[in-house]
Design a protein around this motif. Structure first.
Motif, PDB file in Angstrom:
ATOM      1  N   ILE A 117      26.675 111.551  -6.828  1.00 55.98           N
ATOM      2  CA  ILE A 117      25.902 111.803  -5.609  1.00 55.98           C
ATOM      3  C   ILE A 117      24.890 112.922  -5.818  1.00 55.98           C
ATOM      4  O   ILE A 117      23.775 112.880  -5.313  1.00 55.98           O
ATOM      5  CB  ILE A 117      26.858 112.138  -4.443  1.00 55.98           C
ATOM      6  CG1 ILE A 117      27.649 110.887  -4.061  1.00 55.98           C
ATOM      7  CG2 ILE A 117      26.095 112.655  -3.239  1.00 55.98           C
ATOM      8  CD1 ILE A 117      28.604 111.089  -2.923  1.00 55.98           C
ATOM      9  N   TRP A 163      20.981 112.832  -4.982  1.00 57.25           N
ATOM     10  CA  TRP A 163      20.451 113.857  -4.080  1.00 57.25           C
ATOM     11  C   TRP A 163      19.249 114.554  -4.715  1.00 57.25           C
ATOM     12  O   TRP A 163      18.226 114.780  -4.072  1.00 57.25           O
ATOM     13  CB  TRP A 163      21.562 114.870  -3.788  1.00 57.25           C
ATOM     14  CG  TRP A 163      21.151 116.011  -2.928  1.00 57.25           C
ATOM     15  CD1 TRP A 163      21.123 116.030  -1.568  1.00 57.25           C
ATOM     16  CD2 TRP A 163      20.715 117.298  -3.359  1.00 57.25           C
ATOM     17  NE1 TRP A 163      20.695 117.251  -1.132  1.00 57.25           N
ATOM     18  CE2 TRP A 163      20.432 118.055  -2.208  1.00 57.25           C
ATOM     19  CE3 TRP A 163      20.529 117.890  -4.611  1.00 57.25           C
ATOM     20  CZ2 TRP A 163      19.983 119.360  -2.267  1.00 57.25           C
ATOM     21  CZ3 TRP A 163      20.076 119.195  -4.671  1.00 57.25           C
ATOM     22  CH2 TRP A 163      19.809 119.914  -3.508  1.00 57.25           C
ATOM     23  N   GLY A 180      14.195 118.366   1.788  1.00 64.02           N
ATOM     24  CA  GLY A 180      15.600 118.088   2.036  1.00 64.02           C
ATOM     25  C   GLY A 180      15.862 116.831   2.838  1.00 64.02           C
ATOM     26  O   GLY A 180      16.987 116.356   2.856  1.00 64.02           O
ATOM     27  N   ALA A 222      16.354 113.945   0.451  1.00 67.50           N
ATOM     28  CA  ALA A 222      17.570 114.277  -0.296  1.00 67.50           C
ATOM     29  C   ALA A 222      18.805 113.952   0.538  1.00 67.50           C
ATOM     30  O   ALA A 222      19.759 113.342   0.047  1.00 67.50           O
ATOM     31  CB  ALA A 222      17.546 115.751  -0.679  1.00 67.50           C
ATOM     32  N   LEU A 223      18.767 114.312   1.811  1.00 65.96           N
ATOM     33  CA  LEU A 223      19.899 114.055   2.706  1.00 65.96           C
ATOM     34  C   LEU A 223      20.176 112.552   2.817  1.00 65.96           C
ATOM     35  O   LEU A 223      21.319 112.102   2.643  1.00 65.96           O
ATOM     36  CB  LEU A 223      19.594 114.639   4.086  1.00 65.96           C
ATOM     37  CG  LEU A 223      20.615 114.392   5.184  1.00 65.96           C
ATOM     38  CD1 LEU A 223      21.917 115.076   4.847  1.00 65.96           C
ATOM     39  CD2 LEU A 223      20.117 114.896   6.524  1.00 65.96           C
ATOM     40  N   ALA A 234      21.568 111.084  -0.359  1.00 66.40           N
ATOM     41  CA  ALA A 234      22.972 111.439  -0.595  1.00 66.40           C
ATOM     42  C   ALA A 234      23.891 110.563   0.256  1.00 66.40           C
ATOM     43  O   ALA A 234      24.917 110.070  -0.236  1.00 66.40           O
ATOM     44  CB  ALA A 234      23.191 112.916  -0.287  1.00 66.40           C
ATOM     45  N   PHE A 274      26.597 107.855  -1.077  1.00 64.83           N
ATOM     46  CA  PHE A 274      28.007 107.892  -0.678  1.00 64.83           C
ATOM     47  C   PHE A 274      28.468 106.509  -0.239  1.00 64.83           C
ATOM     48  O   PHE A 274      29.528 106.025  -0.656  1.00 64.83           O
ATOM     49  CB  PHE A 274      28.186 108.914   0.448  1.00 64.83           C
ATOM     50  CG  PHE A 274      29.571 108.926   1.024  1.00 64.83           C
ATOM     51  CD1 PHE A 274      30.620 109.454   0.294  1.00 64.83           C
ATOM     52  CD2 PHE A 274      29.825 108.397   2.275  1.00 64.83           C
ATOM     53  CE1 PHE A 274      31.895 109.462   0.813  1.00 64.83           C
ATOM     54  CE2 PHE A 274      31.094 108.399   2.801  1.00 64.83           C
ATOM     55  CZ  PHE A 274      32.139 108.936   2.065  1.00 64.83           C
ATOM     56  N   ARG A 308      31.914 115.975  -1.885  1.00 58.87           N
ATOM     57  CA  ARG A 308      30.623 116.080  -2.555  1.00 58.87           C
ATOM     58  C   ARG A 308      29.484 115.782  -1.580  1.00 58.87           C
ATOM     59  O   ARG A 308      28.482 116.495  -1.524  1.00 58.87           O
ATOM     60  CB  ARG A 308      30.589 115.048  -3.676  1.00 58.87           C
ATOM     61  CG  ARG A 308      29.807 115.471  -4.879  1.00 58.87           C
ATOM     62  CD  ARG A 308      29.839 114.340  -5.856  1.00 58.87           C
ATOM     63  NE  ARG A 308      30.803 114.557  -6.918  1.00 58.87           N
ATOM     64  CZ  ARG A 308      30.440 114.924  -8.148  1.00 58.87           C
ATOM     65  NH1 ARG A 308      29.182 115.099  -8.442  1.00 58.87           N
ATOM     66  NH2 ARG A 308      31.340 115.099  -9.075  1.00 58.87           N
ATOM     67  N   LEU A 309      29.661 114.681  -0.810  1.00 59.16           N
ATOM     68  CA  LEU A 309      28.647 114.300   0.174  1.00 59.16           C
ATOM     69  C   LEU A 309      28.449 115.433   1.179  1.00 59.16           C
ATOM     70  O   LEU A 309      27.313 115.805   1.496  1.00 59.16           O
ATOM     71  CB  LEU A 309      29.076 113.025   0.902  1.00 59.16           C
ATOM     72  CG  LEU A 309      28.177 112.621   2.066  1.00 59.16           C
ATOM     73  CD1 LEU A 309      26.875 112.063   1.542  1.00 59.16           C
ATOM     74  CD2 LEU A 309      28.845 111.620   2.968  1.00 59.16           C
ATOM     75  N   PHE A 341      26.406 118.266  -0.295  1.00 63.23           N
ATOM     76  CA  PHE A 341      24.967 118.026  -0.438  1.00 63.23           C
ATOM     77  C   PHE A 341      24.280 117.852   0.913  1.00 63.23           C
ATOM     78  O   PHE A 341      23.119 118.224   1.072  1.00 63.23           O
ATOM     79  CB  PHE A 341      24.722 116.816  -1.335  1.00 63.23           C
ATOM     80  CG  PHE A 341      24.929 117.145  -2.777  1.00 63.23           C
ATOM     81  CD1 PHE A 341      24.080 118.037  -3.404  1.00 63.23           C
ATOM     82  CD2 PHE A 341      25.957 116.584  -3.497  1.00 63.23           C
ATOM     83  CE1 PHE A 341      24.272 118.365  -4.735  1.00 63.23           C
ATOM     84  CE2 PHE A 341      26.148 116.905  -4.821  1.00 63.23           C
ATOM     85  CZ  PHE A 341      25.313 117.799  -5.443  1.00 63.23           C
ATOM     86  N   CYS A 342      25.012 117.281   1.884  1.00 61.17           N
ATOM     87  CA  CYS A 342      24.452 117.183   3.236  1.00 61.17           C
ATOM     88  C   CYS A 342      24.160 118.575   3.780  1.00 61.17           C
ATOM     89  O   CYS A 342      23.077 118.845   4.298  1.00 61.17           O
ATOM     90  CB  CYS A 342      25.417 116.469   4.179  1.00 61.17           C
ATOM     91  SG  CYS A 342      25.324 114.693   4.055  1.00 61.17           S
ATOM     92  N   LEU A 361      23.762 121.276   2.122  1.00 63.34           N
ATOM     93  CA  LEU A 361      22.693 121.904   1.345  1.00 63.34           C
ATOM     94  C   LEU A 361      21.327 121.434   1.837  1.00 63.34           C
ATOM     95  O   LEU A 361      20.405 122.242   2.038  1.00 63.34           O
ATOM     96  CB  LEU A 361      22.887 121.565  -0.131  1.00 63.34           C
ATOM     97  CG  LEU A 361      22.116 122.414  -1.132  1.00 63.34           C
ATOM     98  CD1 LEU A 361      22.513 123.868  -0.989  1.00 63.34           C
ATOM     99  CD2 LEU A 361      22.384 121.939  -2.544  1.00 63.34           C
ATOM    100  N   SER A 362      21.191 120.107   2.044  1.00 60.14           N
ATOM    101  CA  SER A 362      19.871 119.621   2.462  1.00 60.14           C
ATOM    102  C   SER A 362      19.554 120.042   3.888  1.00 60.14           C
ATOM    103  O   SER A 362      18.386 120.292   4.204  1.00 60.14           O
ATOM    104  CB  SER A 362      19.738 118.113   2.271  1.00 60.14           C
ATOM    105  OG  SER A 362      20.934 117.457   2.467  1.00 60.14           O
ATOM    106  N   LEU A 363      20.572 120.122   4.744  1.00 55.34           N
ATOM    107  CA  LEU A 363      20.305 120.577   6.112  1.00 55.34           C
ATOM    108  C   LEU A 363      19.805 122.020   6.110  1.00 55.34           C
ATOM    109  O   LEU A 363      18.854 122.363   6.820  1.00 55.34           O
ATOM    110  CB  LEU A 363      21.569 120.453   6.963  1.00 55.34           C
ATOM    111  CG  LEU A 363      21.901 119.030   7.422  1.00 55.34           C
ATOM    112  CD1 LEU A 363      23.237 118.991   8.123  1.00 55.34           C
ATOM    113  CD2 LEU A 363      20.809 118.496   8.329  1.00 55.34           C
TER     114      LEU A 363
END
Lengths: 158, 362
Positions: A53, A57, A72, A75-76, A79, A83, B27-28, B31-32, B34-36
């Motif tokens: 993932i 991302w 981002g 990227a969000l 990701a 998933f 993991r998701l 990264f979620c 992080l991007s937020l």
């Protein structure tokens, strides 16, 4: 089948980025597939031991930087899409071709819907029906990936 | 010894933890989150601007590679463009130049007179912007925003906020600058607003972009306002970004509804916001040239109606002609600044004014 080399993944990612950076004209941008998304989802399903993932991302982050959009958001969505692909990875490799197409279309559709949602939150406007067209070109690109790098590897029969 | 064991194991058979690391869901979530955080930081603060700059510089070679096929195609096209076409274009342009010169002769007189009157009234000198020629690289990769990318960046002294025009009117405003490129938000973008004036009756207002529809909206004007279909909107110049008097749009539609105290006024941009190859990036000096008003000279530097040196406009028109015989890939920076205008100010007609900078094509 031989395991995929990590350098192959990096190389295809680079090629995808170049295509992403190509100066698409007005009509081209309507049907432009999400190169990096298709490539990374393919590797995620084909070689989950290399491409996780995090890498998908990161590809989304590259798209953000190249489009100059809010950092981002791609990227969000990448990701989340990764998933959704990864949790069914074990089953997906057993699917036949048409079932796989359906699921992949679902994945690409989800990504576009998420981007749309984020843009609407940021005060964007609802686009017309052509917004959905890239999903079809995504699928064509997916088929090319299958041709170039092979069908998804099934686990060995015991 | 341990290494030996490792090599014997097939990746499929080793414990899941060592292949995949953390499970997909944590993991998701990571990264979620992080991007937020990144989105929030990018939207609210300015920290990530440097990251973009750095990335853009690193990516420049790739960008050049990506746009190379287009460049070649255009070069080949140019090479084979027919002789006839060029002669025709040349003829047409010469005719146009003749007509323009006739108008310009009168303009010089009017300008001189205007300058004289301004000095009599002890007014400020009109602001004469400097202009840089830029080439449109691509129309933006994000279908949601009305952004074009130019091949001029901070290395060419471009700064955010500069106005971008073509030979017909305002195109937009520079909103983000990278070392070698810059992004222009078009006036039709939802985020951009532009102070305007109706040319006919000098009524001031603000026009807002309407996004995808490629039109401008002028809200907050009462239904009784004196605007007609066909009125020309020009920049008012009170914001200090756009020089005054540049054409912006033409009013195409006025809707008046019973239940709203405001009229819905739609206008169409005059500049070809979506179909140009070359544009001018204007730089408005910070303050008007003060010393000239102090000296109380009878004549101020000649300035054109478009507030641009005619030679620059000529270059632009040539470059945007139907067939582009010499695509300007490396144009010299055209600075038509105040000092230059100063030297050839005194009553020179446009005919004997030598073009200050003409791009030399091999």
């Amino acid at each position: 089948m031989k395991p995929v080399k990590f350098s192959t993944i990096v190389f295809t990612m680079l090629v995808g980025l170049i295509f992403q950076l190509y100066p698409w004209s007005n009509s081209g941008i309507i049907i432009r597939p999400d190169f990096l998304l298709v490539i990374m989802i393919y590797w995620l399903l084909q070689a989950p031991y290399h491409c996780n993932i995090g890498w998908v991302w990161f590809a989304g982050l590259l798209v953000d930087l190249s489009t100059g959009s809010l950092l981002g958001q791609h990227a969000l969505t990448f990701a989340i899409t990764a998933f959704l692909g990864l949790i069914y990875q074990r089953r997906l490799v057993l699917f036949n071709r048409w079932q796989l197409y359906l699921y992949v279309i679902f994945l690409f559709g989800v990504q576009r819907a998420l981007i749309l949602l984020l843009k609407l939150f940021a005060g964007g406007e609802i686009p017309d029906w052509t917004y959905g067209l890239p999903v079809i070109s995504d699928l064509i690109l997916w088929q090319f990936m299958i041709i170039w790098f092979g069908e998804l590897t099934r686990p060995k029969k015991l | 010894m341990l290494k030996g064991i490792h090599q014997q194991l097939d990746p499929q058979e080793s414990p899941a933890f060592f292949i995949q690391g953390p499970k997909p869901f944590p993991r998701l979530m990571f990264f979620c989150a992080l991007s937020l955080v990144m989105m929030a930081v990018d939207a609210r603060f300015d920290y990530l601007g440097q990251v973009r700059q750095w990335f853009s510089t690193a990516l420049h070679p790739l960008e050049v590679v990506a746009s190379a096929p287009n460049e070649w195609a255009r070069n080949i096209n140019t090479y084979f463009s027919s002789h006839n076409q060029l002669i025709q274009d040349n003829f047409k342009l010469k005719q146009q130049a003749l007509i323009d010169h006739a108008a310009l002769q009168r303009l010089a007189t009017v300008d001189a007179e205007n300058a004289h009157l301004r000095t009599l009234l002890a007014g400020d000198a009109p602001i004469i912007p400097q202009a840089t020629l830029g080439e449109v690289m691509h129309m933006g990769r994000d279908p949601f925003s009305n952004i074009i990318t130019l091949n001029r960046g901070s290395r060419h002294q471009i700064t955010p906020g500069q106005a971008v025009v073509d030979e017909q009117g305002v195109v937009g405003q520079i909103t983000r600058v990278y070392p070698y490129t810059s992004e222009v938000t078009l006036i039709t973008d939802k985020k951009l607003s532009i102070p305007i004036q109706i040319e006919r009756n000098q009524l001031r207002a603000i026009a807002f972009g309407e996004g995808k529809r490629n039109t401008l909206d002028i809200p907050y004007l009462p239904t009784s306002v004196d605007i007609k279909v066909g009125d020309k909107l020009v920049t008012s110049g009170i914001d200090g970004v756009y020089p005054a008097g540049l054409a912006v749009a033409v009013v195409t539609q006025i809707k008046q509804s019973q239940d709203s105290p405001f009229a819905k006024i739609i206008s169409r941009p005059i500049a070809g916001v979506n179909n140009h190859k070359h544009v001018l990036i204007l730089k408005v000096p910070d303050s008007p040239v003060i010393n000239q008003t102090n000296e109380n000279r009878p004549f101020l530097p000649r300035n054109n109606a478009q507030h641009l040196d005619q030679s620059v406009v000529d270059v632009l028109q040539k470059n945007n002609a139907a067939v582009d015989p010499h695509p300007v890939t490396e144009t010299p920076v055209l600075d038509t600044g105040v000092p230059e205008a100063n030297t050839n100010s005194q009553g020179l007609t446009p005919e004997n004014t030598p073009a200050p900078v003409a791009p030399e094509h091999p």
